[in-house]
Design an enzyme around this catalytic site. Structure first.
Site, PDB file in Angstrom:
ATOM      1  N   GLU A  38       0.832  -1.207   0.000  1.00 18.36           N
ATOM      2  CA  GLU A  38       0.000   0.000   0.000  1.00 18.36           C
ATOM      3  C   GLU A  38       0.868   1.259   0.000  1.00 18.36           C
ATOM      4  O   GLU A  38       0.589   2.216  -0.740  1.00 18.36           O
ATOM      5  CB  GLU A  38      -0.913   0.021   1.232  1.00 18.36           C
ATOM      6  CG  GLU A  38      -1.793  -1.213   1.364  1.00 18.36           C
ATOM      7  CD  GLU A  38      -1.198  -2.277   2.260  1.00 18.36           C
ATOM      8  OE1 GLU A  38      -1.939  -2.837   3.085  1.00 18.36           O
ATOM      9  OE2 GLU A  38       0.027  -2.542   2.130  1.00 18.36           O
ATOM     10  N   CYS A  93      -1.825  -3.184   7.591  1.00 17.64           N
ATOM     11  CA  CYS A  93      -1.338  -3.208   8.964  1.00 17.64           C
ATOM     12  C   CYS A  93      -1.786  -1.952   9.701  1.00 17.64           C
ATOM     13  O   CYS A  93      -2.039  -0.901   9.100  1.00 17.64           O
ATOM     14  CB  CYS A  93       0.183  -3.337   8.999  1.00 17.64           C
ATOM     15  SG  CYS A  93       1.069  -1.950   8.247  1.00 17.64           S
ATOM     16  N   ALA A  98      10.585 -36.489  -6.533  1.00 18.18           N
ATOM     17  CA  ALA A  98      10.672 -36.728  -7.976  1.00 18.18           C
ATOM     18  C   ALA A  98      10.777 -38.230  -8.184  1.00 18.18           C
ATOM     19  O   ALA A  98      11.550 -38.911  -7.498  1.00 18.18           O
ATOM     20  CB  ALA A  98      11.877 -36.016  -8.586  1.00 18.18           C
ATOM     21  N   THR A 138      21.334 -37.795   3.284  1.00 18.31           N
ATOM     22  CA  THR A 138      21.343 -37.228   1.932  1.00 18.31           C
ATOM     23  C   THR A 138      22.605 -36.429   1.692  1.00 18.31           C
ATOM     24  O   THR A 138      23.191 -36.476   0.598  1.00 18.31           O
ATOM     25  CB  THR A 138      20.102 -36.335   1.729  1.00 18.31           C
ATOM     26  OG1 THR A 138      18.927 -37.160   1.741  1.00 18.31           O
ATOM     27  CG2 THR A 138      20.168 -35.584   0.410  1.00 18.31           C
ATOM     28  N   ASP A 160      24.781 -37.622  -1.371  1.00  9.78           N
ATOM     29  CA  ASP A 160      24.712 -36.803  -2.585  1.00  9.78           C
ATOM     30  C   ASP A 160      25.548 -35.533  -2.537  1.00  9.78           C
ATOM     31  O   ASP A 160      25.797 -34.933  -3.584  1.00  9.78           O
ATOM     32  CB  ASP A 160      23.254 -36.413  -2.863  1.00  9.78           C
ATOM     33  CG  ASP A 160      22.367 -37.616  -3.097  1.00  9.78           C
ATOM     34  OD1 ASP A 160      22.901 -38.676  -3.484  1.00  9.78           O
ATOM     35  OD2 ASP A 160      21.137 -37.502  -2.893  1.00  9.78           O
ATOM     36  N   GLU A 208      13.541 -31.744   1.124  1.00  9.88           N
ATOM     37  CA  GLU A 208      14.083 -32.438  -0.044  1.00  9.88           C
ATOM     38  C   GLU A 208      14.857 -33.687   0.349  1.00  9.88           C
ATOM     39  O   GLU A 208      15.683 -34.177  -0.415  1.00  9.88           O
ATOM     40  CB  GLU A 208      14.993 -31.495  -0.845  1.00  9.88           C
ATOM     41  CG  GLU A 208      14.275 -30.321  -1.482  1.00  9.88           C
ATOM     42  CD  GLU A 208      15.147 -29.631  -2.513  1.00  9.88           C
ATOM     43  OE1 GLU A 208      16.105 -30.241  -3.012  1.00  9.88           O
ATOM     44  OE2 GLU A 208      14.865 -28.465  -2.825  1.00  9.88           O
ATOM     45  N   ALA A 214      11.339 -38.224   4.189  1.00  9.89           N
ATOM     46  CA  ALA A 214       9.997 -38.052   3.628  1.00  9.89           C
ATOM     47  C   ALA A 214       8.967 -38.827   4.441  1.00  9.89           C
ATOM     48  O   ALA A 214       7.894 -38.299   4.774  1.00  9.89           O
ATOM     49  CB  ALA A 214       9.973 -38.507   2.169  1.00  9.89           C
TER      50      ALA A 214
END
Length: 348
Positions: free
Chosen positions: A66, A92, A171, A213, A217, A274, A280
């Site tokens: 704003e 606000c 993925a 991980t 990796d 990730e 997960a």
């Protein structure tokens, strides 16, 4: 500053309200990756003669949406008396890094304010709307509320629970495998899907993986896209090995609820998980995921010896299946991008 006629600017119909609010949402989306821990907000001012002035939240310490729109209007000599302000989130009403936006709208003699969603922050929480109405400004709340709340979900969730909004990114092949039996996984998905995943990193405050991980990796967990973007805070569950590319990072241990509490206390509004199948599964089984982001490749690994999306035991019977709802399905190159939301009431 854009100038467009929007029909009868004195008595705006529902279609005009929704059109202007959609534009405000697009302005908010454009600043999404650089406003945290402040909410990403868009504002459109429509004057009595149809001139429009736009604003979006600046990085912390800068103007709110704003205030930016008002500043641009003043610089252009635009008369805002009796104008309509469209803002995705309630203005606000308190002094923080910047003065109250509700006061600024009153001082500009805006005649009407249209709000997408109320701000649950205890320092606002309806007070912005109350301040406007007390000053004689007409206020409408809830235009495109569902869409605005989806856009602001991480901020709203953090303000309501004190914890960050959790997105679990995965993925896989069509048969649900994230890696071959030997652990190789690069690359299951194509360039478009990987670019989208980096955009997601840029739009999250933190990215989280397990120490396993990091050992397997050695990821950088940075944003690598053509347009660039800010790197998220890198969080490792456990201890990263010496020399890992993820350093410097925040190493956390303890139960996941405590981890999320600590991140929330640091002002982290959103975290992108990730990690591998174990991380997960841990987040999923604990009901701590708000949003699932799955990239599916048109590929089949075959057999049962590949790495699954989740480690460990699943639902014992079909009646115990976890069921979310699809928020979007999109094709990215040869791959599919599936976005699922957790059932209503599941809180991280």
């Amino acid at each position: 500053m854009a100038r467009r006629q929007v029909g009868d600017a004195e008595v705006m119909g529902r279609d005009d309200d929704e059109r202007a609010m959609r534009r405000a949402m697009s302005l908010a989306a454009a600043v999404r990756s650089r406003t945290s821990p402040n909410p990403w907000v868009g504002c459109v001012l429509v004057t009595a003669d149809g001139i429009e002035v736009e604003g979006g939240t600046e990085p912390p310490g800068g103007d709110h949406a704003e205030a930016q729109a008002l500043r641009r209007a003043r610089a252009a000599g635009v008369d805002l008396r009796g104008s309509v302000a469209y803002v995705t989130l309630e203005p606000c009403s308190h002094h923080g890094r910047t003065p109250p936006c509700a006061d600024a709208l009153v001082d500009a003699r805006v005649g009407r304010v249209v709000v997408g969603a109320l701000d649950p922050d205890p320092s606002v929480s309806g007070r912005g709307v109350e301040r406007l109405r007390q000053a004689g400004v007409e206020v409408a709340v809830g235009v495109l509320a569902d869409a605005v709340e989806r856009q602001l979900a991480p901020y709203l969730h953090h303000r309501r629970t004190g914890r960050p909004w959790v997105t679990l990114k995965l993925a896989a092949t069509l048969d649900g495998r994230t890696a071959a039996a030997d652990g190789s996984s690069r690359w299951i998905t194509g360039d478009a899907a990987r670019a989208d995943a980096h955009r997601e990193r840029a739009e999250h405050d933190a990215v989280l993986v397990g120490a396993g991980t990091v050992r397997a990796d050695d990821p950088e967990l940075t944003v690598r896209t053509a347009g660039g973007g800010p790197d998220p805070l890198r969080v490792v569950l456990g201890t990263a090995p010496p020399g890992a590319r993820v350093h410097p990072c925040l190493e956390l241990s303890g139960n996941l609820g405590e981890v999320l509490d600590r991140l929330g206390d640091k002002g982290v509004l959103s975290v992108l998980v990730e990690g591998g199948a174990t991380v997960a599964q841990t987040f999923h089984a604990a009901g701590l995921v708000n949003r699932y982001l799955l990239y599916l490749a048109p590929a089949l690994l075959g057999g049962d010896d590949g790495h699954p999306l989740f480690a460990g035991a699943g639902a014992p019977t079909i009646a115990d299946l976890w069921r979310g709802r699809f928020a979007s399905v999109e094709r990215l190159g040869d791959d599919l991008r599936l976005e699922l939301l957790a059932p209503t009431g599941q809180q991280a």
